[in-house]
Enzyme design. Structure first.
Site, PDB file in Angstrom:
ATOM      1  N   LYS A  24      -3.576   0.548  -2.049  1.00  0.00           N
ATOM      2  CA  LYS A  24      -3.612  -0.694  -1.262  1.00  0.00           C
ATOM      3  C   LYS A  24      -3.179  -0.353   0.108  1.00  0.00           C
ATOM      4  O   LYS A  24      -1.782  -0.373   0.294  1.00  0.00           O
ATOM      5  CB  LYS A  24      -2.889  -1.929  -1.605  1.00  0.00           C
ATOM      6  CG  LYS A  24      -3.050  -3.212  -1.194  1.00  0.00           C
ATOM      7  CD  LYS A  24      -1.719  -4.057  -1.282  1.00  0.00           C
ATOM      8  CE  LYS A  24      -0.854  -4.069  -0.112  1.00  0.00           C
ATOM      9  NZ  LYS A  24      -1.356  -4.275   1.433  1.00  0.00           N
ATOM     10  N   GLY A  80      -5.717  -5.972   0.394  1.00  0.00           N
ATOM     11  CA  GLY A  80      -5.069  -6.969  -0.110  1.00  0.00           C
ATOM     12  C   GLY A  80      -3.777  -7.116   0.652  1.00  0.00           C
ATOM     13  O   GLY A  80      -3.318  -6.304   1.510  1.00  0.00           O
ATOM     14  N   ASP A  81      -2.934  -8.217   0.576  1.00  0.00           N
ATOM     15  CA  ASP A  81      -1.813  -8.495   1.184  1.00  0.00           C
ATOM     16  C   ASP A  81      -0.597  -8.216   0.079  1.00  0.00           C
ATOM     17  O   ASP A  81      -0.911  -7.896  -1.092  1.00  0.00           O
ATOM     18  CB  ASP A  81      -1.644  -9.783   1.583  1.00  0.00           C
ATOM     19  CG  ASP A  81      -1.673 -11.198   0.740  1.00  0.00           C
ATOM     20  OD1 ASP A  81      -1.661 -10.703  -0.363  1.00  0.00           O
ATOM     21  OD2 ASP A  81      -1.981 -12.105   0.948  1.00  0.00           O
ATOM     22  N   GLY A  82       0.805  -8.182   0.584  1.00  0.00           N
ATOM     23  CA  GLY A  82       1.661  -7.826  -0.330  1.00  0.00           C
ATOM     24  C   GLY A  82       2.013  -8.912  -1.296  1.00  0.00           C
ATOM     25  O   GLY A  82       2.260  -8.461  -2.478  1.00  0.00           O
ATOM     26  N   VAL A 114      -1.961  -8.342  -4.120  1.00  0.00           N
ATOM     27  CA  VAL A 114      -2.251  -7.020  -4.627  1.00  0.00           C
ATOM     28  C   VAL A 114      -0.990  -5.963  -4.382  1.00  0.00           C
ATOM     29  O   VAL A 114      -0.736  -5.464  -5.587  1.00  0.00           O
ATOM     30  CB  VAL A 114      -3.339  -6.265  -3.623  1.00  0.00           C
ATOM     31  CG1 VAL A 114      -3.699  -5.061  -3.942  1.00  0.00           C
ATOM     32  CG2 VAL A 114      -4.770  -7.215  -3.671  1.00  0.00           C
ATOM     33  N   GLY A 115      -0.047  -6.347  -3.504  1.00  0.00           N
ATOM     34  CA  GLY A 115       0.750  -5.443  -3.377  1.00  0.00           C
ATOM     35  C   GLY A 115       2.071  -5.890  -4.456  1.00  0.00           C
ATOM     36  O   GLY A 115       2.582  -5.002  -5.052  1.00  0.00           O
ATOM     37  N   GLU A 146       9.389   5.817   0.314  1.00  0.00           N
ATOM     38  CA  GLU A 146       9.806   6.197   1.724  1.00  0.00           C
ATOM     39  C   GLU A 146      10.038   4.821   2.548  1.00  0.00           C
ATOM     40  O   GLU A 146       9.114   4.360   2.881  1.00  0.00           O
ATOM     41  CB  GLU A 146       8.591   7.189   1.972  1.00  0.00           C
ATOM     42  CG  GLU A 146       9.078   8.069   3.453  1.00  0.00           C
ATOM     43  CD  GLU A 146       8.799   7.387   4.636  1.00  0.00           C
ATOM     44  OE1 GLU A 146       9.872   6.820   5.193  1.00  0.00           O
ATOM     45  OE2 GLU A 146       7.548   7.607   5.147  1.00  0.00           O
ATOM     46  N   CYS A 184       9.238   5.801  11.314  1.00  0.00           N
ATOM     47  CA  CYS A 184      10.541   5.608  10.400  1.00  0.00           C
ATOM     48  C   CYS A 184      11.509   6.497  10.781  1.00  0.00           C
ATOM     49  O   CYS A 184      12.817   5.922  10.518  1.00  0.00           O
ATOM     50  CB  CYS A 184      10.209   5.373   9.064  1.00  0.00           C
ATOM     51  SG  CYS A 184       9.124   6.615   8.470  1.00  0.00           S
ATOM     52  N   GLU A 196      16.538  -1.333  12.010  1.00  0.00           N
ATOM     53  CA  GLU A 196      15.309  -0.959  12.592  1.00  0.00           C
ATOM     54  C   GLU A 196      14.546  -1.706  13.202  1.00  0.00           C
ATOM     55  O   GLU A 196      14.008  -2.722  12.960  1.00  0.00           O
ATOM     56  CB  GLU A 196      14.487  -0.227  11.362  1.00  0.00           C
ATOM     57  CG  GLU A 196      13.549   0.741  11.705  1.00  0.00           C
ATOM     58  CD  GLU A 196      12.769   1.187  10.360  1.00  0.00           C
ATOM     59  OE1 GLU A 196      12.331   2.515  10.593  1.00  0.00           O
ATOM     60  OE2 GLU A 196      12.654   0.534   9.484  1.00  0.00           O
TER      61      GLU A 196
END
Length: 475
Positions: A170, A201-203, A206-207, A245, A279, A380
């Site tokens: 995904k 898909g979105d979180g 699908v996420g 990660e 990151c 962050e």
């Protein structure tokens, strides 16, 4: 505008179970550049079932067979690299010089590294009377971000293929075009049906479905620490392996022995590369107090000199827009938060750069008079925003560097021997000394809330393998 509404499942392009169109926005002009479909749990079920069916045979392929597949993927990727760079540029705003020199080649580099591991990696060896056997972990769910899309996809895909795993990907729905092009490459390379599957898909749908699925043996995720926590919780129900990660707030220690002009300028440029959306960006510069004003002035000069340009017009070294509207608003809010908490704007600030009325462009910003407890030093930002924090002793610099929830990367500039000594004291997965850069074979991953596991080289391949001890092998 492109329309790519199908998913790649079981070796075919198939329509979604339920129609749910979604516009991909070009961040340079805030206009749709493509339309995709967002998937559902039904699409995940179909993709996971295909990967599960394919695993039995693909897990038993020989090293030479998997090497040949990777060779073919690499060959086609090289041919289509300009297309890959263009897809990345329009979907997430990378300037074309960066997309051609770094973004698209980063994915290729991880594929080449995975292929090279097969020439030397020991899948079996003896310990006493036991044969230690490393075998593929199974079906892998891969969830990847928009900031370095091919880098993060191929770091996972290359190692998973080399290990003999099957997978469901995904990609970010905000930057899916490169992943769909990669699916075309994989299909052309003749990867067996079901080994690689893609569901956009979105979180929330699908996420969330991937880490909770009982037929997925491992989740490899790159993204925010917040999302990483949710994935760990969802995966706990089936005790599956999780590789993460996550975020970073990487320190850059400028030692008194450093060439200040060179080190500070390089630090500012490196931090702002990819519009600060890395990151491992060195976003906290720790400066010796005796040179503090000089360092702030150098950083401000470097920030002011940075060119902000549309991706298709950009020259080498220019930065483009942030990748999406949510990121643009987050960065603006955090710059304002820094001002409200008492930091001094030495360069940049809120708002778009001069000449930009549309697009998610931001001003390269330098904050002085920052303390390590300010929001801009703790969170962050993921934009071209540098915080400069003073220190009095090297011990204090090390303490400030380690005083963070993260531990993905750190940077040290100065006398090489002193920099090596400092590197041993830093709690980070990567420490860059005097401009040293990582390669695809260098293990990449973090301490603390920056994640679990490593990508790249033999360390990355190990993530996708189980270890079996066949005891009495030589009896």
């Amino acid at each position: 505008m492109r329309e790519q509404l199908n998913f790649y499942i079981d070796g075919q392009w198939v329509p979604p179970a339920v129609k749910h169109d979604f516009d991909v926005i070009n961040p340079a002009n805030e206009e749709p550049c493509a339309r995709i479909s967002l998937g559902s749990e039904a699409d995940v079920e179909r993709a996971v079932a295909a990967a599960r069916r394919a695993f039995d045979s693909f897990s038993r392929t020989s090293i030479s067979e998997r090497a040949a597949l990777l060779d073919k993927i690499i060959e086609i990727y090289k041919r289509r690299l300009p297309e890959m760079a263009h897809a990345i540029s329009i979907e997430m705003g990378a300037p074309m010089p960066l997309a051609l020199s770094a973004q698209a080649p980063a994915g290729l580099g991880y594929l080449i590294d995975a292929r090279s591991q097969l020439d030397s990696f020991e899948f079996e060896h003896d310990v006493g009377s036991a044969r230690i056997i490393r075998e593929p972990i199974g079906v892998v769910g891969m969830i990847t971000p928009w900031n370095w899309p091919q880098n993060q996809i191929c770091a996972k895909l290359g190692a998973a293929l080399a290990a003999g795993c099957t997978m469901v990907l995904k990609p970010s729905e905000l930057a899916p075009l490169d992943a769909m092009l990669l699916s075309e490459i994989i299909d052309e390379a003749g990867v067996p049906a079901g080994v690689f599957n893609l569901v956009n898909g979105d979180g929330a749908r699908v996420g969330a479905a991937l880490p909770a699925h009982p037929d997925i043996d491992m989740i490899s995720f790159t993204g925010s620490t917040r999302a990483g926590r949710s994935i760990m919780q969802a995966a706990a129900g089936t005790i599956k392996r999780v590789a993460l990660e996550l975020g970073g707030k990487s320190p850059n220690i400028i030692l008194e022995s450093a060439d200040l002009e060179r080190a500070v300028t390089r630090g500012m440029i490196h931090m702002a590369s990819n519009t600060g959306q890395s990151c491992n960006a060195p976003s906290r510069m720790l400066a010796p107090r005796k040179f503090y004003d000089q360092i702030v002035a150098i950083a401000a000069k470097a920030a002011t000199a940075l060119k902000v340009m549309p991706p298709d017009e950009a020259v080498k070294g220019a930065i483009g827009p942030l990748a999406n509207a949510a990121q643009f608003h987050k960065v603006q809010l955090l710059i304002q938060k820094g001002i409200e908490e008492g930091a001094t704007v030495a360069a940049g600030g809120t708002g778009r750069p001069e000449g930009f009325a549309r697009g998610y462009y931001v001003r390269p910003t330098v904050f002085a008079d920052v303390t390590n407890q300010m929001t801009i030093a703790r969170e962050e930002i993921f934009g071209p925003v540098l915080c400069i924090i003073p220190y009095d002793t090297v011990e204090e610099a090390i303490a400030l560097a380690n005083d963070t929830d993260y531990g993905l990367a750190a940077y040290v500039h100065g006398d090489q021997e002193e920099a090596r000594w400092v590197a041993h004291r830093l709690r980070a997965g990567n420490v860059h000394l005097n401009g040293g850069y990582s390669e695809a074979s260098t293990p990449f991953g973090g301490y603390k809330q920056s994640g679990l596991g490593r990508e790249g080289g033999p360390f990355g391949l190990e993530e996708f393998l189980e270890v079996k001890a066949a005891i009495g092998w030589d009896n």
